[in-house]
Design an enzyme around this catalytic site. Sequence first.
Site, PDB file in Angstrom:
ATOM      1  N   GLY A 112       0.624  -1.101   0.090  1.00  0.00           N
ATOM      2  CA  GLY A 112       0.138   0.388  -0.109  1.00  0.00           C
ATOM      3  C   GLY A 112       0.807   0.880   0.192  1.00  0.00           C
ATOM      4  N   ASN A 125      -7.681   3.125   8.515  1.00  0.00           N
ATOM      5  CA  ASN A 125      -7.065   2.141   9.547  1.00  0.00           C
ATOM      6  C   ASN A 125      -7.520   2.429  11.435  1.00  0.00           C
ATOM      7  OD1 ASN A 125      -5.583   4.129   8.772  1.00  0.00           O
ATOM      8  ND2 ASN A 125      -3.982   3.105   9.645  1.00  0.00           N
ATOM      9  N   GLN A 166      -7.136  -0.263   3.590  1.00  0.00           N
ATOM     10  CA  GLN A 166      -8.114  -1.011   4.741  1.00  0.00           C
ATOM     11  C   GLN A 166      -9.648  -1.993   4.870  1.00  0.00           C
ATOM     12  OE1 GLN A 166      -7.193  -1.019   8.246  1.00  0.00           O
ATOM     13  NE2 GLN A 166      -8.436  -1.705   9.169  1.00  0.00           N
ATOM     14  N   SER A 176      -3.456  -3.711  -0.382  1.00  0.00           N
ATOM     15  CA  SER A 176      -2.542  -4.085  -0.455  1.00  0.00           C
ATOM     16  C   SER A 176      -2.607  -6.448   0.266  1.00  0.00           C
ATOM     17  CB  SER A 176      -1.634  -3.733   1.360  1.00  0.00           C
ATOM     18  OG  SER A 176      -1.002  -4.376   2.295  1.00  0.00           O
ATOM     19  N   ALA A 177      -2.022  -6.892  -0.098  1.00  0.00           N
ATOM     20  CA  ALA A 177      -2.168  -8.221   0.587  1.00  0.00           C
ATOM     21  C   ALA A 177      -2.166  -8.862   2.119  1.00  0.00           C
ATOM     22  CB  ALA A 177      -1.454  -9.550  -0.509  1.00  0.00           C
ATOM     23  N   HIS A 178      -2.084  -7.998   2.875  1.00  0.00           N
ATOM     24  CA  HIS A 178      -1.282  -7.959   4.697  1.00  0.00           C
ATOM     25  C   HIS A 178      -3.017  -8.051   5.162  1.00  0.00           C
ATOM     26  CE1 HIS A 178      -0.276  -4.736   6.637  1.00  0.00           C
ATOM     27  NE2 HIS A 178       0.461  -4.145   5.099  1.00  0.00           N
ATOM     28  N   CYS A 215       1.329   0.332  12.484  1.00  0.00           N
ATOM     29  CA  CYS A 215       2.140   0.597  10.998  1.00  0.00           C
ATOM     30  C   CYS A 215       3.022   1.091  11.358  1.00  0.00           C
ATOM     31  CB  CYS A 215       1.276   1.173   9.665  1.00  0.00           C
ATOM     32  SG  CYS A 215      -0.440   0.414   9.203  1.00  0.00           S
TER      33      CYS A 215
END
Length: 339
Positions: free
Chosen positions: A49, A118, A146, A166-168, A286
């Site tokens: 991201g 987020n 998010q 974003s994957a995570h 983050c």
Amino acid sequence: MLAALELDGNPASIHRAGRAARQMLEQARSAIAARAGADAADLVFCSGGTEANAWAVAGLSPGRRVLIGATEHDAIRAAAPGAEILPVHGDGGADLDALEHILRAGPPALVCLMLANNETGVLHPVAAAAALCRAHGARLHVDAVQGFGRMIVDRAALGADTLAVSAHKMGGPKGVGALVLAPGLHLPPLIAGGGQERGRRGGTPPLPAIAGFAAAAALEYPGELAALRDRLEQSAVQLGAIVCGGGPETPRLANTTCLALPGVRAETQVIALDLAGIAVSAGSACSSGRVTESHVLAAMGLGALAGCAIRVSLPWNAQGEDIDAFLAAYAAMARRLAA
Ligand code: PLP
């Protein structure tokens, strides 16, 4: 991901091993793009991201005025230093009257507005903001990191020129993400190199991570989380907590809640809950390792609570027992630490 690790070809190679890797890469691209309501050709893989946001901002506003939401993630704030700030209402949603006013006075080249926050899970009125941006000739970039995987995300329906994912955040591996572009939109690469991703992002794509991203994108949307979250919030409020995510009418993600316990430092709460086996974060995970006052809560006028607010995220497979376990630990902590 294990199958991808078995493929030792480089997707850019034209030999058989390369072609097998290429096939897996393109299948993954199609699956993830479909989840974002996009064509595979319009999805460019990158490291996550942060990079997707940085690329969109650099590509859509080189040296020109940028307007960003007051509760944007640090990845946007860092990518657009000196940007003007679009205020949010007390419930965390972007102030569309202020947006219209700014656009009428002289539109910036680019507006950045995240889909879901987020820290609080609050959803912004992105489609309405996109209509205003379009009417005034400004581009819109949406950080959907998010929300992707936790709600239906459709780039065209949102009206975004670019969309960062974003994957995570959706249960996939860390270190991979993508920028989804409106059809026909060309951005000069942020990272140039060997011409990968059709010349849009240099670097050999990390196939195992991308395969994991596609596997996460194939999961069902989480089902019962909103009811579990509501029960968690109602019980926490009885124990003295304040919910920092707008009111019951505020649209927001089902899995994220932000709870302030007045008088108890967020770090103290994180440690107390960790000792009880519950993992929560103070502010934005983050930026973990450093607990700073949340600019998100400050923008919502909750600055005084910022130092004592934690973010609780329900996993996609949360069950009633998980909520019970959280509440038992939270009650013990509140009794011991809250005045
Ligand atoms: N945008 C939002 C809203 C986030 O929550 C995060 C953190 O995960 C990012 C961007 C950064 O994404 P990444 O960690 O994939 O670089």
